[in-house]
Design a protein around this motif. Structure first.
Motif, PDB file in Angstrom:
ATOM      1  N   GLN A 148      -7.111   5.580  -0.828  1.00 15.95           N
ATOM      2  CA  GLN A 148      -7.335   4.138  -0.812  1.00 15.95           C
ATOM      3  C   GLN A 148      -7.828   3.652  -2.180  1.00 15.95           C
ATOM      4  O   GLN A 148      -7.348   2.647  -2.711  1.00 15.95           O
ATOM      5  CB  GLN A 148      -8.358   3.775   0.266  1.00 15.95           C
ATOM      6  CG  GLN A 148      -8.751   2.308   0.324  1.00 15.95           C
ATOM      7  CD  GLN A 148      -7.737   1.441   1.034  1.00 15.95           C
ATOM      8  OE1 GLN A 148      -6.956   1.936   1.847  1.00 15.95           O
ATOM      9  NE2 GLN A 148      -7.744   0.146   0.746  1.00 15.95           N
ATOM     10  N   LYS A 149      -8.754   4.399  -2.765  1.00 16.83           N
ATOM     11  CA  LYS A 149      -9.289   4.024  -4.081  1.00 16.83           C
ATOM     12  C   LYS A 149      -8.219   4.163  -5.157  1.00 16.83           C
ATOM     13  O   LYS A 149      -8.131   3.334  -6.078  1.00 16.83           O
ATOM     14  CB  LYS A 149     -10.495   4.894  -4.431  1.00 16.83           C
ATOM     15  CG  LYS A 149     -11.191   4.486  -5.738  1.00 16.83           C
ATOM     16  CD  LYS A 149     -12.431   5.335  -5.982  1.00 16.83           C
ATOM     17  CE  LYS A 149     -13.210   4.828  -7.195  1.00 16.83           C
ATOM     18  NZ  LYS A 149     -12.398   4.770  -8.429  1.00 16.83           N
TER      19      LYS A 149
ATOM     20  N   LEU B  33      -2.437  -6.059   1.430  1.00 10.51           N
ATOM     21  CA  LEU B  33      -2.056  -4.674   1.122  1.00 10.51           C
ATOM     22  C   LEU B  33      -0.959  -4.145   2.025  1.00 10.51           C
ATOM     23  O   LEU B  33      -0.124  -3.344   1.612  1.00 10.51           O
ATOM     24  CB  LEU B  33      -3.276  -3.755   1.220  1.00 10.51           C
ATOM     25  CG  LEU B  33      -4.023  -3.419  -0.076  1.00 10.51           C
ATOM     26  CD1 LEU B  33      -5.154  -2.458   0.214  1.00 10.51           C
ATOM     27  CD2 LEU B  33      -3.089  -2.841  -1.123  1.00 10.51           C
ATOM     28  N   HIS B  34      -0.963  -4.585   3.266  1.00 13.44           N
ATOM     29  CA  HIS B  34       0.000  -4.044   4.226  1.00 13.44           C
ATOM     30  C   HIS B  34       1.153  -4.997   4.502  1.00 13.44           C
ATOM     31  O   HIS B  34       1.920  -4.803   5.437  1.00 13.44           O
ATOM     32  CB  HIS B  34      -0.727  -3.647   5.510  1.00 13.44           C
ATOM     33  CG  HIS B  34      -1.747  -2.568   5.273  1.00 13.44           C
ATOM     34  ND1 HIS B  34      -1.407  -1.251   5.050  1.00 13.44           N
ATOM     35  CD2 HIS B  34      -3.100  -2.620   5.168  1.00 13.44           C
ATOM     36  CE1 HIS B  34      -2.493  -0.532   4.838  1.00 13.44           C
ATOM     37  NE2 HIS B  34      -3.536  -1.342   4.904  1.00 13.44           N
TER      38      HIS B  34
ATOM     39  N   TYR C 152       0.832  -1.204   0.000  1.00 17.77           N
ATOM     40  CA  TYR C 152       0.000   0.000   0.000  1.00 17.77           C
ATOM     41  C   TYR C 152       0.868   1.255   0.000  1.00 17.77           C
ATOM     42  O   TYR C 152       0.645   2.173  -0.798  1.00 17.77           O
ATOM     43  CB  TYR C 152      -0.914  -0.002   1.232  1.00 17.77           C
ATOM     44  CG  TYR C 152      -1.770   1.232   1.353  1.00 17.77           C
ATOM     45  CD1 TYR C 152      -3.052   1.276   0.796  1.00 17.77           C
ATOM     46  CD2 TYR C 152      -1.306   2.382   2.008  1.00 17.77           C
ATOM     47  CE1 TYR C 152      -3.833   2.417   0.890  1.00 17.77           C
ATOM     48  CE2 TYR C 152      -2.080   3.521   2.106  1.00 17.77           C
ATOM     49  CZ  TYR C 152      -3.343   3.536   1.545  1.00 17.77           C
ATOM     50  OH  TYR C 152      -4.109   4.674   1.641  1.00 17.77           O
TER      51      TYR C 152
ATOM     52  N   GLU D 200      -5.973   1.130  -4.903  1.00 18.62           N
ATOM     53  CA  GLU D 200      -6.649  -0.058  -5.397  1.00 18.62           C
ATOM     54  C   GLU D 200      -6.784  -0.020  -6.921  1.00 18.62           C
ATOM     55  O   GLU D 200      -6.513  -1.013  -7.606  1.00 18.62           O
ATOM     56  CB  GLU D 200      -8.032  -0.176  -4.752  1.00 18.62           C
ATOM     57  CG  GLU D 200      -8.780  -1.430  -5.143  1.00 18.62           C
ATOM     58  CD  GLU D 200     -10.102  -1.566  -4.403  1.00 18.62           C
ATOM     59  OE1 GLU D 200     -11.068  -2.097  -5.014  1.00 18.62           O
ATOM     60  OE2 GLU D 200     -10.182  -1.134  -3.233  1.00 18.62           O
TER      61      GLU D 200
ATOM     62  N   ASN E  24      -9.226  10.401  -1.574  1.00 19.30           N
ATOM     63  CA  ASN E  24      -9.563   9.082  -2.122  1.00 19.30           C
ATOM     64  C   ASN E  24      -8.317   8.236  -2.372  1.00 19.30           C
ATOM     65  O   ASN E  24      -8.217   7.516  -3.380  1.00 19.30           O
ATOM     66  CB  ASN E  24     -10.358   9.223  -3.427  1.00 19.30           C
ATOM     67  CG  ASN E  24     -11.687   9.924  -3.235  1.00 19.30           C
ATOM     68  OD1 ASN E  24     -12.378   9.687  -2.244  1.00 19.30           O
ATOM     69  ND2 ASN E  24     -12.048  10.793  -4.169  1.00 19.30           N
TER      70      ASN E  24
ATOM     71  N   ALA F 242       0.978   4.390  -2.626  1.00 16.58           N
ATOM     72  CA  ALA F 242       0.469   5.661  -2.084  1.00 16.58           C
ATOM     73  C   ALA F 242       1.556   6.722  -1.960  1.00 16.58           C
ATOM     74  O   ALA F 242       1.237   7.909  -1.807  1.00 16.58           O
ATOM     75  CB  ALA F 242      -0.169   5.421  -0.717  1.00 16.58           C
TER      76      ALA F 242
ATOM     77  N   GLU G 219      -7.095  -7.004  -0.463  1.00 16.22           N
ATOM     78  CA  GLU G 219      -6.929  -6.195   0.742  1.00 16.22           C
ATOM     79  C   GLU G 219      -6.126  -6.890   1.829  1.00 16.22           C
ATOM     80  O   GLU G 219      -5.424  -6.247   2.609  1.00 16.22           O
ATOM     81  CB  GLU G 219      -8.304  -5.789   1.288  1.00 16.22           C
ATOM     82  CG  GLU G 219      -9.023  -4.777   0.414  1.00 16.22           C
ATOM     83  CD  GLU G 219     -10.263  -4.220   1.092  1.00 16.22           C
ATOM     84  OE1 GLU G 219     -10.271  -4.162   2.323  1.00 16.22           O
ATOM     85  OE2 GLU G 219     -11.200  -3.865   0.372  1.00 16.22           O
TER      86      GLU G 219
END
Length: 273
Positions: A142-143, A163-164, A125, A146, A140, A129, A160
């Motif tokens: 997170q979106k 993700l981390h 993630y 994704e 937004n 990001a 999900e």
């Protein structure tokens, strides 16, 4: 100084908001580009147009200047103190080496994927990001992460629940697609790929090539590759370089089946290189 700053900000916005027309137009163009390292020319008076929503492959033997040329398209050569450039690199008619153009904005508009996967030692993630976050584009987020992973054909493999997890736990092919997702998160118009599959196994290479076909529906792609079979498989146009010179440029099928230049024919048939 205040007026100069205002002009720079205005020019940045013009580059950011520029939209490529909905036709098969030229999105990026090198015009009479010469690049030197000190007194030594690595690229000599090269002119190439790059068409919207098409893949252009640049091929040629090692040391022919193809990666140097590629890095000039998003001003990565700015980090090499002895490198100088003559000629023009045009994005939608705007010279990317113009006095008021911000190189950081150029690199957002024209993203790059490097030869070896280079994920940050962070979570999946956080890798995706990172770019939007440092540029203040956190709405937004997170979106955006994704969506970028989906565009890079990686979401179905992680979803999900992973993700981390550390990005370093991904396979080499997955790491390269993560790097592509990281580039896509910045919403570029053009994607540069410098030997993106040279460190990957055949299965991962096939996934990246399949991904390129999907990505060209949204983006203009320029790829440097030593793999002539890959160039023949994925590209719409091919440029052959030798000794810093552009020897021949044409539609890929023509370059590989009916080359006009004898040196091109010798290279694509494996007689040298």
């Amino acid at each position: 100084m205040e007026g100069a700053s205002s002009n720079v900000d205005s020019k940045k916005k013009e580059l950011t908001d520029r939209t490529i027309p909905e036709v098969d137009s030229i999105a990026l163009e090198a015009r009479n580009v010469t690049i030197r390292y000190g007194d030594n020319p690595a690229v000599r008076n090269v002119s190439i147009p790059f068409h919207r929503n098409r893949i252009t492959a640049i091929i040629g033997p090692s040391g022919c200047g193809k990666s140097t040329l590629l890095r000039s398209f998003n001003r990565m050569n700015d980090f090499v103190p002895e490198a100088t450039i003559e000629g023009e690199i045009l994005y939608m008619g705007e010279n990317l080496y113009g006095e008021l153009i911000d190189p950081v904005e150029v690199r957002r508009t024209i993203g790059m994927v490097f030869q070896k996967p280079n994920p940050f030692p962070k979570s999946i993630y956080d890798n995706v990001a990172w770019g939007p976050s440092i540029h203040g584009r956190v709405e937004n987020l997170q979106k955006r992460v994704e969506d970028s992973l989906k565009k890079a054909a990686l979401w179905d493999e992680i979803r999900e629940e992973r993700l981390h997890d550390s990005a370093l736990n991904l396979s080499g092919g997955q790491q390269q697609r993560l790097c592509i997702a990281r580039t896509l998160a910045m919403e570029p118009q053009i994607i540069l790929m410098d030997e993106p599959c040279s460190a990957l196994d055949p299965v991962s290479t096939a996934k990246i090539e399949d991904l390129m076909f999907e990505l060209k529906k949204r983006y203009t792609i320029v790829i440097v590759t030593h793999n002539m079979q890959q160039a023949a498989r994925v590209s719409d146009y091919t440029a052959f370089m030798e000794y810093g010179n552009l020897v021949e440029l044409g539609e890929t099928n023509q370059i590989f089946t009916r080359p006009k230049n004898k040196r091109t024919e010798e290279y694509v048939t494996g007689r040298f290189g």
